[in-house]
Design a protein around this motif. Structure first.
Motif, PDB file in Angstrom:
ATOM      1  N   LEU A   1       0.728  -1.131   0.040  1.00  8.71           N
ATOM      2  CA  LEU A   1      -0.137   0.024  -0.284  1.00  8.71           C
ATOM      3  C   LEU A   1       1.140   0.865   0.096  1.00  8.71           C
ATOM      4  O   LEU A   1       0.168   2.426  -0.456  1.00  8.71           O
ATOM      5  N   GLY A   2       1.925   1.559   0.731  1.00 12.99           N
ATOM      6  CA  GLY A   2       2.569   2.624   0.578  1.00 12.99           C
ATOM      7  C   GLY A   2       2.970   2.484  -0.269  1.00 12.99           C
ATOM      8  O   GLY A   2       3.958   3.683  -1.240  1.00 12.99           O
ATOM      9  N   ALA A   3       3.534   1.675  -1.066  1.00 19.75           N
ATOM     10  CA  ALA A   3       4.546   1.382  -2.473  1.00 19.75           C
ATOM     11  C   ALA A   3       3.212   2.464  -3.296  1.00 19.75           C
ATOM     12  O   ALA A   3       3.838   3.273  -4.246  1.00 19.75           O
ATOM     13  N   ALA A   4       2.472   1.668  -2.782  1.00 19.65           N
ATOM     14  CA  ALA A   4       1.011   2.405  -4.371  1.00 19.65           C
ATOM     15  C   ALA A   4       1.500   4.036  -4.588  1.00 19.65           C
ATOM     16  O   ALA A   4       0.991   4.498  -4.932  1.00 19.65           O
ATOM     17  N   PHE A   5       1.046   4.329  -3.081  1.00 23.42           N
ATOM     18  CA  PHE A   5       1.145   5.483  -2.201  1.00 23.42           C
ATOM     19  C   PHE A   5       1.560   6.137  -3.863  1.00 23.42           C
ATOM     20  O   PHE A   5       1.555   7.791  -3.722  1.00 23.42           O
TER      21      PHE A   5
ATOM     22  N   ALA B   1       5.289   0.026   8.028  1.00 25.88           N
ATOM     23  CA  ALA B   1       5.363  -1.029   7.289  1.00 25.88           C
ATOM     24  C   ALA B   1       4.842  -0.304   5.714  1.00 25.88           C
ATOM     25  O   ALA B   1       5.748  -0.328   5.496  1.00 25.88           O
ATOM     26  N   MET B   2       3.549   0.622   5.607  1.00 20.84           N
ATOM     27  CA  MET B   2       3.119   1.406   4.952  1.00 20.84           C
ATOM     28  C   MET B   2       4.149   2.530   4.603  1.00 20.84           C
ATOM     29  O   MET B   2       5.007   3.123   3.190  1.00 20.84           O
ATOM     30  N   LEU B   3       4.701   3.339   5.944  1.00 21.87           N
ATOM     31  CA  LEU B   3       5.838   4.076   5.526  1.00 21.87           C
ATOM     32  C   LEU B   3       7.205   3.925   4.943  1.00 21.87           C
ATOM     33  O   LEU B   3       7.759   4.182   3.769  1.00 21.87           O
ATOM     34  N   LEU B   4       7.617   2.549   5.228  1.00 18.52           N
ATOM     35  CA  LEU B   4       8.780   1.931   4.119  1.00 18.52           C
ATOM     36  C   LEU B   4       9.218   1.054   2.915  1.00 18.52           C
ATOM     37  O   LEU B   4       9.555   0.985   2.554  1.00 18.52           O
ATOM     38  N   GLY B   5       6.772   0.631   2.435  1.00 20.46           N
ATOM     39  CA  GLY B   5       6.785   0.438   1.746  1.00 20.46           C
ATOM     40  C   GLY B   5       7.077   1.828   0.637  1.00 20.46           C
ATOM     41  O   GLY B   5       7.681   1.860  -0.428  1.00 20.46           O
ATOM     42  N   ALA B   6       6.358   2.305   0.915  1.00 26.53           N
ATOM     43  CA  ALA B   6       6.960   4.323   0.252  1.00 26.53           C
ATOM     44  C   ALA B   6       8.766   4.042  -0.191  1.00 26.53           C
ATOM     45  O   ALA B   6       8.629   5.520  -1.376  1.00 26.53           O
ATOM     46  N   LEU B   7       9.131   4.050   1.211  1.00 27.85           N
ATOM     47  CA  LEU B   7      10.484   5.023   0.594  1.00 27.85           C
ATOM     48  C   LEU B   7      11.668   3.127   0.021  1.00 27.85           C
ATOM     49  O   LEU B   7      12.694   3.571   0.081  1.00 27.85           O
ATOM     50  N   GLY B   8      10.703   2.533  -0.578  1.00 27.39           N
ATOM     51  CA  GLY B   8      11.079   0.913  -1.227  1.00 27.39           C
ATOM     52  C   GLY B   8      11.862   0.088  -0.618  1.00 27.39           C
ATOM     53  O   GLY B   8      12.634  -1.257  -0.443  1.00 27.39           O
ATOM     54  N   TRP B   9      10.805  -0.250   0.868  1.00 23.82           N
ATOM     55  CA  TRP B   9      11.381  -0.982   1.980  1.00 23.82           C
ATOM     56  C   TRP B   9      12.689  -1.461   2.423  1.00 23.82           C
ATOM     57  O   TRP B   9      13.100  -0.341   2.197  1.00 23.82           O
ATOM     58  N   ASP B  10      13.146  -2.896   2.521  1.00 22.78           N
ATOM     59  CA  ASP B  10      14.377  -2.928   2.412  1.00 22.78           C
ATOM     60  C   ASP B  10      15.479  -3.384   1.472  1.00 22.78           C
ATOM     61  O   ASP B  10      16.349  -3.031   1.528  1.00 22.78           O
ATOM     62  N   GLU B  11      15.171  -2.108   0.590  1.00 17.84           N
ATOM     63  CA  GLU B  11      15.699  -1.562  -0.496  1.00 17.84           C
ATOM     64  C   GLU B  11      16.195  -0.063  -0.553  1.00 17.84           C
ATOM     65  O   GLU B  11      17.418   0.281  -0.727  1.00 17.84           O
ATOM     66  N   TYR B  12      15.511   0.186   0.863  1.00 12.33           N
ATOM     67  CA  TYR B  12      16.040   1.685   1.371  1.00 12.33           C
ATOM     68  C   TYR B  12      16.958   2.128   1.924  1.00 12.33           C
ATOM     69  O   TYR B  12      17.531   0.823   2.830  1.00 12.33           O
ATOM     70  N   ALA B  13      17.751   3.005   1.716  1.00 11.34           N
ATOM     71  CA  ALA B  13      18.968   2.957   2.078  1.00 11.34           C
ATOM     72  C   ALA B  13      19.448   4.056   3.286  1.00 11.34           C
ATOM     73  O   ALA B  13      20.628   4.531   3.209  1.00 11.34           O
ATOM     74  N   GLY B  14      18.252   4.791   3.069  1.00  5.06           N
ATOM     75  CA  GLY B  14      18.486   6.461   3.678  1.00  5.06           C
ATOM     76  C   GLY B  14      18.980   6.559   5.340  1.00  5.06           C
ATOM     77  O   GLY B  14      18.505   4.785   5.471  1.00  5.06           O
ATOM     78  N   LYS B  15      19.255   7.298   6.229  1.00  4.57           N
ATOM     79  CA  LYS B  15      19.543   7.361   7.280  1.00  4.57           C
ATOM     80  C   LYS B  15      18.853   7.925   8.532  1.00  4.57           C
ATOM     81  O   LYS B  15      18.632   9.325   7.885  1.00  4.57           O
ATOM     82  N   ALA B  16      17.665   7.829   9.289  1.00  2.00           N
ATOM     83  CA  ALA B  16      17.288   8.587   9.381  1.00  2.00           C
ATOM     84  C   ALA B  16      17.547   9.179  10.636  1.00  2.00           C
ATOM     85  O   ALA B  16      19.106   9.734  10.706  1.00  2.00           O
ATOM     86  N   GLU B  17      17.108  10.736  11.080  1.00  2.00           N
ATOM     87  CA  GLU B  17      17.738  11.796  11.016  1.00  2.00           C
ATOM     88  C   GLU B  17      16.482  12.172  12.465  1.00  2.00           C
ATOM     89  O   GLU B  17      15.454  12.475  12.336  1.00  2.00           O
ATOM     90  N   VAL B  18      17.102  11.795  13.626  1.00  2.00           N
ATOM     91  CA  VAL B  18      16.581  11.927  14.503  1.00  2.00           C
ATOM     92  C   VAL B  18      16.597  13.484  15.086  1.00  2.00           C
ATOM     93  O   VAL B  18      17.197  14.351  15.368  1.00  2.00           O
ATOM     94  N   VAL B  19      14.945  14.024  15.144  1.00  2.00           N
ATOM     95  CA  VAL B  19      14.771  14.761  15.975  1.00  2.00           C
ATOM     96  C   VAL B  19      13.819  14.963  17.095  1.00  2.00           C
ATOM     97  O   VAL B  19      14.722  16.177  17.431  1.00  2.00           O
TER      98      VAL B  19
END
Length: 282
Positions: free
Chosen positions: A160-164, A246-264
């Motif tokens: 769903l996240g990827a489709a969004f 899961a929705m958020l990571l689906g939109a970002l590429g799931w386990d292929e996502y390579a971004g590094k989280a920035e703690v706010v």
């Protein structure tokens, strides 16, 4: 056409509202409130017109659902914690067009999703709390997505996240931010000792695993995290079974996502649960 400009995993603890009120807990969640305001500021800088919230307080027992009403207005009291959030006024504009595009895209991807625009559905506090601090002036339109999914597969939520994201980038003429609104571990303090745990995590085990997860996110080790997500959500009492994540990571590429989280907002305990505000680079 459109753009996904910002993605974040955010807290919505009701003690943020309590933190505003005169009394012994005034100011106790200022760091979380400041984190929300900073994320809202960045959304404005990026030209975001609509915020889509994956809300772990919207419980659904069948299908996936989007609240895409054109307008939201009311006075909210939490049925879970009415002594924390009571008589909180709100008013925001919705985005029926985007809600429809998102539902159509998810359904076309095999995850049946309904958008509700002609509806009396109210917003839940997984959406209302962050919007209070990010969107007090009604600058952003708001779309809320059910993410307390009781009989659903995490992989469907990722799909769903990827489709969004495809719908946003290929069909929507605008700029969108997406938020997974939910905690890390989510084991509420046992009744009778809640006050002792207002600023603590329920157990050393849960807090240790949460810190390891945040470290994975900051390193960009999403392959490990996605592989362990179902067990993490189960053993660490993930809020909404972590369908928001899961929705958020689906939109970002799931386990292929390579971004590094920035703690706010750094990790903190709240009523036994583990909380954080982090931005995940798009």
């Amino acid at each position: 056409m459109g753009k996904l400009a910002l993605a974040a995993k955010i807290t919505h603890v009701p003690s943020m509202y309590l933190s505003e009120l005169d009394g012994p807990h005034k100011g106790c969640r200022q760091a979380a409130i400041d984190g929300h305001k900073e994320i809202g500021r960045r959304c404005r800088e990026l030209g975001v017109d609509t915020i889509v919230v994956f809300d772990t307080h919207w419980l659904v027992n069948s299908g996936y659902h989007i609240n895409s009403a054109p307008h939201f207005e009311g006075v909210y009291t939490s049925n879970e914690l009415p002594h924390f959030i009571k008589n909180m006024p709100y008013e925001y504009h919705g985005n029926p067009q985007l809600g429809r595009l998102l539902a159509e895209a998810a359904t076309a991807a095999g995850v049946h999703t309904r958008a509700h625009d002609a509806t009396t559905l109210a917003l839940e506090y997984g959406t209302l709390v962050p919007m209070r601090y990010m969107n007090a002036d009604q600058h952003f339109k708001v779309v809320s997505v059910s993410a307390l999914c009781t009989v659903h597969n995490l992989q469907d939520s990722a799909t769903l996240g990827a489709a969004f994201r495809r719908a946003i980038e290929e069909q929507y003429d605008g700029t969108v931010a997406i938020f997974a609104s939910g905690s890390l571990s989510h084991r509420f303090a046992q009744n009778g000792v809640a006050e002792q745990y207002l600023h603590k995590v329920w157990s050393p085990f849960l807090e240790t695993i949460d810190h390891e997860v945040v470290d994975m996110w900051q390193r960009g080790d999403w392959k490990t995290f996605c592989a362990m997500l179902p067990e993490y959500a189960d053993k660490c009492h993930g809020e909404g079974f972590m369908h928001d994540t899961a929705m958020l990571l689906g939109a970002l590429g799931w386990d292929e996502y390579a971004g590094k989280a920035e703690v706010v907002t750094p990790y903190f305990g709240s009523s036994g649960t583990g909380q954080i505000n982090v931005i995940l680079p798009v």
